[in-house]
Design a protein around this motif. Structure first.
Motif, short mmCIF file in Angstrom:
data_model
loop_
_atom_site.label_atom_id
_atom_site.label_comp_id
_atom_site.label_asym_id
_atom_site.label_seq_id
_atom_site.Cartn_x
_atom_site.Cartn_y
_atom_site.Cartn_z
N SER A 110 45.40 -9.34 67.38
CA SER A 110 46.51 -9.35 68.33
C SER A 110 47.85 -9.30 67.61
N VAL A 111 47.95 -9.94 66.45
CA VAL A 111 49.16 -9.86 65.63
C VAL A 111 49.35 -8.43 65.13
N GLY A 112 48.25 -7.81 64.70
CA GLY A 112 48.32 -6.45 64.18
C GLY A 112 48.80 -5.45 65.22
N GLN A 113 48.45 -5.68 66.48
CA GLN A 113 48.83 -4.74 67.54
C GLN A 113 50.23 -5.00 68.10
N ARG A 114 50.62 -6.26 68.25
CA ARG A 114 51.81 -6.58 69.01
C ARG A 114 53.00 -7.03 68.16
N ILE A 115 52.76 -7.58 66.99
CA ILE A 115 53.84 -8.11 66.15
C ILE A 115 54.06 -7.27 64.90
N LEU A 116 52.97 -6.87 64.25
CA LEU A 116 53.05 -6.26 62.92
C LEU A 116 53.84 -4.94 62.88
N PRO A 117 53.71 -4.03 63.84
CA PRO A 117 54.42 -2.75 63.71
C PRO A 117 55.94 -2.90 63.51
N GLU A 118 56.58 -3.68 64.38
CA GLU A 118 58.03 -3.87 64.25
C GLU A 118 58.37 -4.71 63.02
N GLU A 136 42.55 -8.07 57.20
CA GLU A 136 42.34 -8.42 58.61
C GLU A 136 41.02 -9.16 58.79
N SER A 137 41.04 -10.18 59.62
CA SER A 137 39.83 -10.92 59.96
C SER A 137 39.98 -11.49 61.36
N ALA A 138 38.88 -11.62 62.07
CA ALA A 138 38.91 -12.25 63.38
C ALA A 138 38.94 -13.78 63.26
N LEU A 152 45.48 -14.45 48.91
CA LEU A 152 46.52 -14.04 49.85
C LEU A 152 47.76 -14.89 49.61
N ASP A 153 48.93 -14.30 49.82
CA ASP A 153 50.18 -15.03 49.69
C ASP A 153 50.58 -15.71 50.99
N LEU A 154 50.32 -15.05 52.11
CA LEU A 154 50.65 -15.55 53.43
C LEU A 154 49.54 -15.14 54.39
N THR A 155 49.41 -15.87 55.48
CA THR A 155 48.52 -15.41 56.54
C THR A 155 49.02 -15.88 57.90
N PHE A 156 48.85 -15.03 58.91
CA PHE A 156 49.03 -15.47 60.28
C PHE A 156 47.87 -16.38 60.63
N SER A 157 48.14 -17.39 61.42
CA SER A 157 47.11 -18.36 61.76
C SER A 157 47.45 -19.02 63.08
N VAL A 243 31.90 -6.83 84.38
CA VAL A 243 30.92 -7.69 83.70
C VAL A 243 31.29 -9.17 83.86
N GLY A 244 32.58 -9.46 83.88
CA GLY A 244 33.04 -10.84 84.00
C GLY A 244 34.55 -10.88 83.93
N SER A 245 35.09 -12.08 83.88
CA SER A 245 36.52 -12.28 83.70
C SER A 245 36.76 -12.77 82.28
N ALA A 246 38.00 -12.76 81.84
CA ALA A 246 38.32 -13.23 80.50
C ALA A 246 39.44 -14.26 80.58
N LEU A 247 39.28 -15.33 79.84
CA LEU A 247 40.31 -16.37 79.72
C LEU A 247 40.78 -16.35 78.28
N VAL A 248 41.90 -15.66 78.04
CA VAL A 248 42.31 -15.34 76.68
C VAL A 248 43.83 -15.47 76.52
N PRO A 249 44.32 -15.58 75.28
CA PRO A 249 45.77 -15.55 75.08
C PRO A 249 46.35 -14.20 75.51
N LYS A 250 47.52 -14.25 76.11
CA LYS A 250 48.13 -13.06 76.68
C LYS A 250 48.35 -11.96 75.66
N LEU A 251 48.69 -12.34 74.44
CA LEU A 251 49.01 -11.36 73.41
C LEU A 251 47.81 -10.47 73.06
N THR A 252 46.60 -10.94 73.37
CA THR A 252 45.40 -10.16 73.03
C THR A 252 45.14 -9.02 74.00
#
Length: 308
Positions: A110-118, A136-138, A152-157, A243-252
């Motif tokens: 989600s960081v790679g898609q929504r935050i990383l480009p800019e 990248e890792s899940a 690694l020097d830094l990581t999103f977490s 198939v079902g509903s999803a309860l997830v963070p909005k950024l994903t």
């Protein structure tokens, strides 16, 4: 045993112990380390004399060797020491590079898609001599382990961080949403679903996201997951197909996807995204600048409540 005798312990002793535990034999450990078998045996024997404990069971014949309880206990400390040595090596490399070189950053999808480009656009414009290497890792715990080892020097977490030698800065609070197929009765309601209603749904969720445990703790009712995937697009597509509903963070989720609708769940605490680093390691000016740029970009990223 005199405490000063431990001053004779060397890194090569620990590396030999780790190799023997991993390979299950002195011969294979020697091949892995590039030593002779007798050299590995001598290092293990020397370590056992220093600590005053038998560390390796030697059954003889074709049976694999194994660590004793004392050996397994000592190996935990050996792994931590090896990680600090690797971190020290990374520090000296970073110090020599100054404002150039490579900055190694861990990310999740989600960081790679929504935050990383800019973030990357701004950062590389300001620091053109720095090469940013992304891993990248899940699973953010996997990325934090790489930070601890100096890989690694830094990581999103996600916050809170697990126990370890870490410091972090909070970047963004990411609210939870219920993702339903377009036309779902939930989307036409004036009020969001209750916690009990969420617990009655067939849910699609992420497989390795650490926030799932926090989510279940906050709901305080068991959740039913009929499918799990670490790919955000897969989760959203399965919701769209019924198939079902999803309860997830909005950024994903992709808010422009017309096959699904996002419903805010204001009673649930949001996921908190941070940037983390090793608190005992030297951080280059380039690493400091990356953190500052990430703070600026995420401050501008508005995650406004969606309509129920």
């Amino acid at each position: 045993m005199e405490p000063d005798s431990w001053l004779g312990v060397e890194l090569r002793h620990f590396l030999a112990l780790e190799a023997v535990a991993r390979e299950g034999s002195f011969g294979k450990a020697a091949l892995a380390l590039g030593y002779t078998q007798s050299a590995v045996s001598q290092q293990i024997a020397a370590l056992e004399r220093i600590v005053g404990q038998r560390l390796v069971e030697r059954p003889g014949g074709p049976k694999p060797v194994s660590l004793t309880e004392a050996g397994r206990l000592l190996l935990k400390h050996a792994d931590a020491i090896a990680a600090r040595v690797a971190a020290a090596q990374a520090d000296l490399t970073a110090l020599g590079d100054g404002e150039a070189g490579t900055l190694r950053v861990g990310v999740f999808q989600s960081v790679g898609q929504r935050i990383l480009p800019e973030l990357m656009r701004r950062y590389l414009l300001a620091w053109p001599q720095v090469k940013v290497s992304l891993t990248e890792s899940a699973n953010d715990e996997e990325l934090l382990t790489l930070v601890e080892r100096g890989d690694l020097d830094l990581t999103f977490s996600d916050l809170p961080l697990p126990e370890g030698p870490f410091e972090s800065v909070e970047l963004l609070r990411d609210p939870y949403v219920l993702v339903v197929a377009t036309g779902s009765p939930f989307a036409d309601r004036d009020t969001p679903p209750t916690v009990r209603e969420l617990a009655e749904l067939d849910l699609i969720g992420h497989k390795h996201c650490r926030t799932i445990k926090q989510l279940e703790a906050n709901i305080k009712l068991p959740l039913t997951f009929v499918f799990r995937s670490d790919h955000n697009q897969t989760v959203q597509a399965l919701v769209a197909s019924g198939v079902g509903s999803a309860l997830v963070p909005k950024l994903t989720m992709d808010p422009e996807d017309e096959t699904t609708q996002l419903i805010d769940i204001p009673k649930l605490p949001p996921r908190v995204i941070a940037l983390a680093w090793h608190r005992d390691r030297y951080r280059t000016p380039a690493a400091h600048a990356f953190v500052e740029t990430a703070e600026a970009v995420t401050a501008e990223l508005e995650l406004e409540p969606v309509a129920a």
